[in-house]
Design an enzyme around this catalytic site. Structure first.
Site, short mmCIF file in Angstrom:
data_model
loop_
_atom_site.label_atom_id
_atom_site.label_comp_id
_atom_site.label_asym_id
_atom_site.label_seq_id
_atom_site.Cartn_x
_atom_site.Cartn_y
_atom_site.Cartn_z
N ASP A 144 0.92 -1.14 -0.13
CA ASP A 144 0.01 -0.09 0.02
C ASP A 144 0.78 1.18 0.00
O ASP A 144 2.08 1.34 0.37
CB ASP A 144 -0.89 0.17 1.28
CG ASP A 144 -2.05 -0.98 1.35
OD1 ASP A 144 -1.96 -2.02 0.16
OD2 ASP A 144 -2.76 -1.13 2.39
N HIS A 220 4.98 -7.24 -0.54
CA HIS A 220 5.09 -8.55 -1.32
C HIS A 220 5.85 -8.38 -2.41
O HIS A 220 6.40 -7.46 -2.95
CB HIS A 220 3.62 -8.74 -1.63
CG HIS A 220 2.93 -8.89 -0.33
ND1 HIS A 220 2.14 -10.08 0.26
CD2 HIS A 220 2.46 -7.87 0.73
CE1 HIS A 220 1.47 -9.74 1.16
NE2 HIS A 220 1.45 -8.49 1.41
N SER A 331 7.66 3.71 5.29
CA SER A 331 8.71 3.99 4.80
C SER A 331 8.63 4.00 3.26
O SER A 331 7.39 4.70 2.64
CB SER A 331 9.73 3.09 5.01
OG SER A 331 11.31 3.58 4.71
#
Length: 362
Positions: A144, A220, A331
């Protein structure tokens, strides 16, 4: 005569300031001022007013780096691991949810009392159906976040935000030996960028994704690829929010980061997890030897680890959408990869994106 004598220290002794205290107070105050400036810039952008780029000078960067962000990040990490009393969990997490707009309906466990500490809450898992992985496109978003920049790499420079660049070679470090990679020898060329492109007719592309504190903090695999090498750069832990990224040139080269390098069906592929303030902990699930935000490190140093061995000549195979690692808080992730010239991004700068959504395809 019965009064007690009041003994006072000399004025010079009372007001004696140590250099460390001066640095912390000055650097902390300046960082707070920059946060306020960033907020004003965000408000102008929301109103559609274009903000001119104003880069920090060397002394401003040095002053910001004087703030002990690594120490503060380690302290924050330990605080996050303190188990909260059951009665305190809901008020604390509810405040965080309200502040950063967290959608708990997507969480695998919605009950706030389940999370024993802030660290568990930050690293919460999602329901399987919350992030469907796009099967129609070759590259998906690994997390995200917010798209800061994307496009072709040009002149060995990569844009961290519009108008502010950093050196490709400084960011990735020296080129890895081709024996560790599964594709053919690089095409001859003088520039670092040309050395990474291994197939004639291909180009080098990049994409920068900023994870805010309220975002899902796991990342991911963005495509089907094989990870051959890990390079860890210890460094600063300055904020990487868009305002600071617009202010400090080569911000990502200053900060601690973990570069995963390998190959996919079109050649070179890399994913870099960039650390930030309070995000000193970067975890790669298949790499148990990785330890980030250590108390001491040599400036400009890095350490390499190869996943190619006599027993494992294929490296680490990753499937698109497979769990790869996690941050604490939020981050930045930077993708740099090789692809044919007809590769197209399906993005807009500044847009919000979620893990599993398409980044681009051929």
């Amino acid at each position: 005569a019965d009064r007690k004598k009041l003994h006072t220290a000399p004025v010079g002794q009372v007001f004696r300031l140590r250099p460390f205290h001066v640095l912390v107070a000055t650097g902390g105050g300046y960082a707070g001022y920059k946060k306020y400036e960033d907020y004003k810039l965000e408000q102008l952008e929301k109103r559609g007013i274009e903000v001119p780029v104003k880069l920090a000078s060397e002394w401003e960067v040095a002053l910001y780096k004087s703030v002990p962000t690594r120490l503060l990040s380690r302290a924050w990490g330990r605080l996050n691991q303190v188990e909260l009393p059951t009665w305190l969990r809901k008020p604390v997490y509810s405040l965080y949810i309200w502040t950063f707009g967290v959608n708990m309906k997507e969480a695998a466990v919605e009950d706030l009392h389940h999370y024993r500490n802030l660290s568990e809450f930050f690293r919460r898992k999602l329901k399987p159906q919350a992030r469907p992985v796009c099967c129609l496109h070759s590259v998906i978003s690994p997390s995200d976040g917010k798209i800061l920049n994307f496009g072709q790499v040009k002149n060995c420079e990569v844009e961290q935000v519009k108008g502010v660049t950093y050196s490709l070679e400084s960011f990735l470090g020296p080129r890895i030996c081709t024996e560790e990679l599964h594709f053919s020898q690089a095409l001859p060329g003088n520039s670092f960028q040309q050395q990474l492109v291994t197939k004639e007719g291909n180009e080098l592309y990049h994409c920068v994704i900023y994870l805010a504190p309220g975002d899902y903090h796991c990342f991911h695999s963005p495509t089907d690829w094989r990870v051959s090498h890990r390079r860890h750069f210890p460094g600063s832990l300055m904020s990487v929010n868009p305002g600071v990224a617009r202010w400090i040139k080569e911000l990502f080269c200053h900060n601690e980061r973990v570069v995963l390098t390998g190959d996919w069906k079109h050649g070179f592929f890399s994913l870099t997890a960039v650390g930030a303030t309070n995000v000193g902990s970067i975890r790669i699930y298949f790499d148990q030897d990785l330890h980030t935000n250590s108390p001491s490190y040599s400036k400009g140093s890095y350490n390499d680890f190869s996943f190619i061995s006599n027993n494992n000549k294929e490296g680490i195979p990753m499937r698109k959408g497979e769990h790869l690692g996690e941050f604490n808080l939020g981050s930045t992730i930077v993708l740099i990869f090789e692809a044919p010239k007809d590769f197209k991004f399906h993005l807009k700068a500044g847009q919000k994106i979620r893990f599993g959504e398409a980044l681009g395809s051929l």
